[in-house]
Write a protein that holds these residues in place. Structure first.
Motif, PDB file in Angstrom:
ATOM      1  N   LEU A 103      43.028  46.798  43.821  1.00 13.24           N
ATOM      2  CA  LEU A 103      41.643  46.976  44.253  1.00 13.24           C
ATOM      3  C   LEU A 103      41.539  48.005  45.371  1.00 13.24           C
ATOM      4  O   LEU A 103      40.639  48.859  45.371  1.00 13.24           O
ATOM      5  CB  LEU A 103      41.080  45.629  44.717  1.00 13.24           C
ATOM      6  CG  LEU A 103      40.831  44.597  43.613  1.00 13.24           C
ATOM      7  CD1 LEU A 103      40.588  43.213  44.210  1.00 13.24           C
ATOM      8  CD2 LEU A 103      39.635  45.022  42.751  1.00 13.24           C
ATOM      9  N   GLU A 110      38.068  49.703  45.983  1.00  9.49           N
ATOM     10  CA  GLU A 110      37.231  48.498  45.998  1.00  9.49           C
ATOM     11  C   GLU A 110      37.688  47.578  47.141  1.00  9.49           C
ATOM     12  O   GLU A 110      38.137  46.450  46.931  1.00  9.49           O
ATOM     13  CB  GLU A 110      37.313  47.786  44.651  1.00  9.49           C
ATOM     14  CG  GLU A 110      36.868  48.656  43.486  1.00  9.49           C
ATOM     15  CD  GLU A 110      37.043  47.963  42.137  1.00  9.49           C
ATOM     16  OE1 GLU A 110      36.890  46.724  42.087  1.00  9.49           O
ATOM     17  OE2 GLU A 110      37.355  48.660  41.150  1.00  9.49           O
ATOM     18  N   THR A 148      36.052  43.984  47.557  1.00 15.34           N
ATOM     19  CA  THR A 148      36.554  42.979  46.616  1.00 15.34           C
ATOM     20  C   THR A 148      37.965  42.554  46.994  1.00 15.34           C
ATOM     21  O   THR A 148      38.329  41.377  46.862  1.00 15.34           O
ATOM     22  CB  THR A 148      36.534  43.533  45.189  1.00 15.34           C
ATOM     23  OG1 THR A 148      35.226  44.038  44.892  1.00 15.34           O
ATOM     24  CG2 THR A 148      36.889  42.462  44.173  1.00 15.34           C
TER      25      THR A 148
END
Length: 243
Positions: A69, A74, A77
């Motif tokens: 991630l 990201e 997340t």
């Protein structure tokens, strides 16, 4: 500039393991020489250092997910995965406290039972975040012995307590036969001594895991800071300079 073996050696890994981590997205893709050999940089070294440090506290699966991630950009997340692991650790602490309280009660031969009536296998599985198949496996191992109501399992408050204790022991790495023996001691109230000793061991393991989480998070923060500083240091062409 590093070769796969250079990154692997400090952690006792093989060069192939480093290549596998790259292929799975746990470290950034390597650049290649004209002859096709992989070349890694300090950024790759930092990513591998973070992943290896995350594993003891968060486990291989979560550590891999976190790095993937992060490398995909990201971050929010990825942080949610970290948060979920800490929530799980806190739940373990709370369960240990409940078991410790039960051990005190056992000293006077009075079993501690949660409030409430019987629950179904689905409700108990959801409460423990395990599958119904896991509860049936514990039953076959002699850990649980729920009553039946029209053929359906009905877990009493005592059964729920036993299941919570079994869940904690499994997370602590205990085998099913050992858990069955502990449950038998709880039922018989034959002595809180062994149970109290186990509680101390569980708390030590939880503390060790918490410290490992801190170390892993610190190494991940180091990697994120390195990447941010590296990107900030890249010169931006002005008025056509560098074209």
């Amino acid at each position: 500039m590093y070769r796969p073996v250079d990154l692997a050696r400090p952690y006792g890994l093989s060069a192939q393991a480093v290549r596998n981590y790259e292929q799975r997205g746990m470290i950034p893709p390597a650049t290649r020489t004209a002859s096709g050999y992989r070349v890694y940089t300090d950024e790759h070294a930092g990513a591998l250092r973070a992943y290896v440090a995350l594993v003891p506290g968060y486990g291989h699966r979560a550590a891999g997910e976190i790095m993937k991630l992060v490398l995909r950009g990201e971050l929010s997340t990825a942080l949610a995965v970290l948060d979920a692991a800490h929530v799980g650790l806190q739940r373990d602490r709370e369960t240990v406290d409940r078991v410790a309280s039960a051990a005190v009660v056992l000293a006077s031969c009075t079993p501690a039972t949660p409030a409430g009536g019987p629950v179904s296998i689905g409700v108990l599985a959801h409460r423990l975040r395990v599958s119904p198949a896991t509860l049936r496996k514990w039953e076959r191992a002699g850990i649980l012995a729920p009553a039946r109501t029209r053929g359906a399992r009905a877990y009493s408050p005592d059964d729920v307590r036993d299941a919570e204790l079994a869940h904690l022991l499994r997370r602590g790495g205990y085998q099913l036969d050992h858990i069955a023996a502990v449950i038998e001691q709880v039922h018989a109230a034959g002595g809180p001594g062994p149970l109290a000793a186990s509680i101390d061991q569980w708390r030590e393991r939880i503390t060790a895991r918490g410290r490992s989480m801190l170390t892993g998070s610190a190494r991940l923060a180091d990697y994120l800071s390195f990447v941010e500083l590296t990107r900030a240091a890249v010169p931006v062409p002005v008025d056509g300079a560098g074209l």
